[in-house]
Scaffold this motif. Sequence first.
Motif, PDB file in Angstrom:
ATOM      1  N   ALA A 131       0.827  -1.170  -0.193  1.00  0.00           N
ATOM      2  CA  ALA A 131      -0.178  -0.108  -0.064  1.00  0.00           C
ATOM      3  C   ALA A 131       0.919   1.201  -0.217  1.00  0.00           C
ATOM      4  CB  ALA A 131      -0.930  -0.066   1.173  1.00  0.00           C
ATOM      5  N   ALA A 132       1.952   1.420   0.468  1.00  0.00           N
ATOM      6  CA  ALA A 132       2.777   2.242   0.904  1.00  0.00           C
ATOM      7  C   ALA A 132       3.252   2.632  -0.839  1.00  0.00           C
ATOM      8  CB  ALA A 132       3.851   2.219   1.585  1.00  0.00           C
ATOM      9  N   ALA A 133       3.353   1.831  -1.446  1.00  0.00           N
ATOM     10  CA  ALA A 133       3.715   2.157  -2.876  1.00  0.00           C
ATOM     11  C   ALA A 133       2.695   2.939  -3.829  1.00  0.00           C
ATOM     12  CB  ALA A 133       4.181   1.002  -3.695  1.00  0.00           C
ATOM     13  N   MET A 134       1.534   2.859  -3.281  1.00  0.00           N
ATOM     14  CA  MET A 134       0.423   3.480  -3.984  1.00  0.00           C
ATOM     15  C   MET A 134      -0.179   4.598  -3.443  1.00  0.00           C
ATOM     16  SD  MET A 134      -0.547   1.524  -6.612  1.00  0.00           S
ATOM     17  CE  MET A 134      -0.195   0.206  -7.342  1.00  0.00           C
ATOM     18  N   GLN A 135       0.385   5.747  -3.555  1.00  0.00           N
ATOM     19  CA  GLN A 135       0.058   7.137  -2.899  1.00  0.00           C
ATOM     20  C   GLN A 135      -0.672   7.664  -3.901  1.00  0.00           C
ATOM     21  OE1 GLN A 135       1.208   7.935  -0.020  1.00  0.00           O
ATOM     22  NE2 GLN A 135       2.034   6.016   0.145  1.00  0.00           N
ATOM     23  N   ALA A 136      -1.645   8.463  -3.537  1.00  0.00           N
ATOM     24  CA  ALA A 136      -2.717   9.331  -4.516  1.00  0.00           C
ATOM     25  C   ALA A 136      -1.657  10.184  -5.413  1.00  0.00           C
ATOM     26  CB  ALA A 136      -3.509   9.976  -3.622  1.00  0.00           C
ATOM     27  N   SER A 137      -0.623  10.501  -4.762  1.00  0.00           N
ATOM     28  CA  SER A 137      -0.176  11.602  -5.836  1.00  0.00           C
ATOM     29  C   SER A 137       0.869  10.840  -7.061  1.00  0.00           C
ATOM     30  CB  SER A 137       1.117  12.225  -4.952  1.00  0.00           C
ATOM     31  OG  SER A 137       2.265  11.411  -4.283  1.00  0.00           O
ATOM     32  N   ASN A 138       0.686   9.637  -7.079  1.00  0.00           N
ATOM     33  CA  ASN A 138       1.056   8.854  -8.184  1.00  0.00           C
ATOM     34  C   ASN A 138       0.284   8.565  -9.234  1.00  0.00           C
ATOM     35  OD1 ASN A 138       3.572   8.188  -6.746  1.00  0.00           O
ATOM     36  ND2 ASN A 138       2.895   6.234  -6.242  1.00  0.00           N
ATOM     37  N   PHE A 139      -1.108   9.322  -8.992  1.00  0.00           N
ATOM     38  CA  PHE A 139      -1.905   9.521 -10.300  1.00  0.00           C
ATOM     39  C   PHE A 139      -2.523  10.430 -10.827  1.00  0.00           C
ATOM     40  CE2 PHE A 139      -2.319   5.575  -7.268  1.00  0.00           C
ATOM     41  CZ  PHE A 139      -2.633   4.588  -8.008  1.00  0.00           C
ATOM     42  N   ASN A 140      -2.700  10.633 -12.143  1.00  0.00           N
ATOM     43  CA  ASN A 140      -2.854  11.807 -12.587  1.00  0.00           C
ATOM     44  C   ASN A 140      -4.387  12.214 -12.851  1.00  0.00           C
ATOM     45  OD1 ASN A 140      -0.355  12.968 -13.608  1.00  0.00           O
ATOM     46  ND2 ASN A 140      -0.261  11.693 -15.463  1.00  0.00           N
ATOM     47  N   MET A 141      -4.665  13.258 -12.949  1.00  0.00           N
ATOM     48  CA  MET A 141      -6.209  13.673 -12.735  1.00  0.00           C
ATOM     49  C   MET A 141      -6.912  13.132 -13.881  1.00  0.00           C
ATOM     50  SD  MET A 141      -7.116  14.755  -9.844  1.00  0.00           S
ATOM     51  CE  MET A 141      -8.612  15.288 -10.394  1.00  0.00           C
ATOM     52  N   ASP A 142      -6.053  12.975 -15.159  1.00  0.00           N
ATOM     53  CA  ASP A 142      -6.783  12.426 -16.406  1.00  0.00           C
ATOM     54  C   ASP A 142      -7.404  10.946 -16.237  1.00  0.00           C
ATOM     55  OD1 ASP A 142      -4.218  11.689 -16.239  1.00  0.00           O
ATOM     56  OD2 ASP A 142      -3.806  11.849 -18.505  1.00  0.00           O
ATOM     57  N   LYS A 143      -6.951  10.362 -15.396  1.00  0.00           N
ATOM     58  CA  LYS A 143      -7.064   8.862 -15.222  1.00  0.00           C
ATOM     59  C   LYS A 143      -8.173   8.972 -14.038  1.00  0.00           C
ATOM     60  CE  LYS A 143      -3.695   6.898 -17.529  1.00  0.00           C
ATOM     61  NZ  LYS A 143      -4.205   6.338 -18.565  1.00  0.00           N
ATOM     62  N   TYR A 144      -9.141  10.093 -13.568  1.00  0.00           N
ATOM     63  CA  TYR A 144      -9.951  10.025 -12.386  1.00  0.00           C
ATOM     64  C   TYR A 144     -11.097   9.093 -12.707  1.00  0.00           C
ATOM     65  CZ  TYR A 144     -13.123  11.824  -9.144  1.00  0.00           C
ATOM     66  OH  TYR A 144     -13.938  11.806  -7.945  1.00  0.00           O
ATOM     67  N   GLU A 145     -11.667   9.165 -14.223  1.00  0.00           N
ATOM     68  CA  GLU A 145     -12.800   8.085 -14.330  1.00  0.00           C
ATOM     69  C   GLU A 145     -12.207   6.699 -14.023  1.00  0.00           C
ATOM     70  OE1 GLU A 145     -16.115   9.026 -14.697  1.00  0.00           O
ATOM     71  OE2 GLU A 145     -15.555  10.954 -14.272  1.00  0.00           O
ATOM     72  N   ASP A 146     -11.512   6.215 -14.702  1.00  0.00           N
ATOM     73  CA  ASP A 146     -10.786   4.915 -14.645  1.00  0.00           C
ATOM     74  C   ASP A 146     -10.536   4.716 -13.019  1.00  0.00           C
ATOM     75  OD1 ASP A 146     -10.785   4.384 -17.194  1.00  0.00           O
ATOM     76  OD2 ASP A 146      -8.672   5.279 -17.387  1.00  0.00           O
ATOM     77  N   ILE A 147      -9.978   5.374 -12.065  1.00  0.00           N
ATOM     78  CA  ILE A 147      -9.806   5.457 -10.760  1.00  0.00           C
ATOM     79  C   ILE A 147     -11.285   5.023 -10.251  1.00  0.00           C
ATOM     80  CG2 ILE A 147      -9.148   6.312  -8.509  1.00  0.00           C
ATOM     81  CD1 ILE A 147      -6.850   7.876 -10.395  1.00  0.00           C
ATOM     82  N   LYS A 148     -12.173   5.873 -10.581  1.00  0.00           N
ATOM     83  CA  LYS A 148     -13.653   6.147  -9.926  1.00  0.00           C
ATOM     84  C   LYS A 148     -14.173   4.705 -10.123  1.00  0.00           C
ATOM     85  CE  LYS A 148     -17.806   8.098  -9.110  1.00  0.00           C
ATOM     86  NZ  LYS A 148     -18.596   7.151  -9.325  1.00  0.00           N
TER      87      LYS A 148
END
Length: 75
Positions: free
Chosen positions: A28-45
């Motif tokens: 989990a430590a490797a998966m920080q929210a800062s590692n994700f771009n906002m252009d992937k928002y819909e995929d993350i959702k």
Amino acid sequence: MRNLNEPTHENVEFMIDTIKTKLRMATAAAMQASNFNMDKYEDIKDLYDIVAGKDKFSISEVEALVSELGQLRNK
């Protein structure tokens, strides 16, 4: 109640944290929210909606979900 239809950094952080918690990710430590771009928002959702909608996951489901999450991270 949080409005996850709004693409904000706070919502990304909330969704990633929820996914990590529900999947009990060892890395989990490797998966920080800062590692994700906002252009992937819909995929993350979409991934969040899947995870939030279930209480239990098989090992293969966890592996698939973690893999998908990894694909959404910044390269």
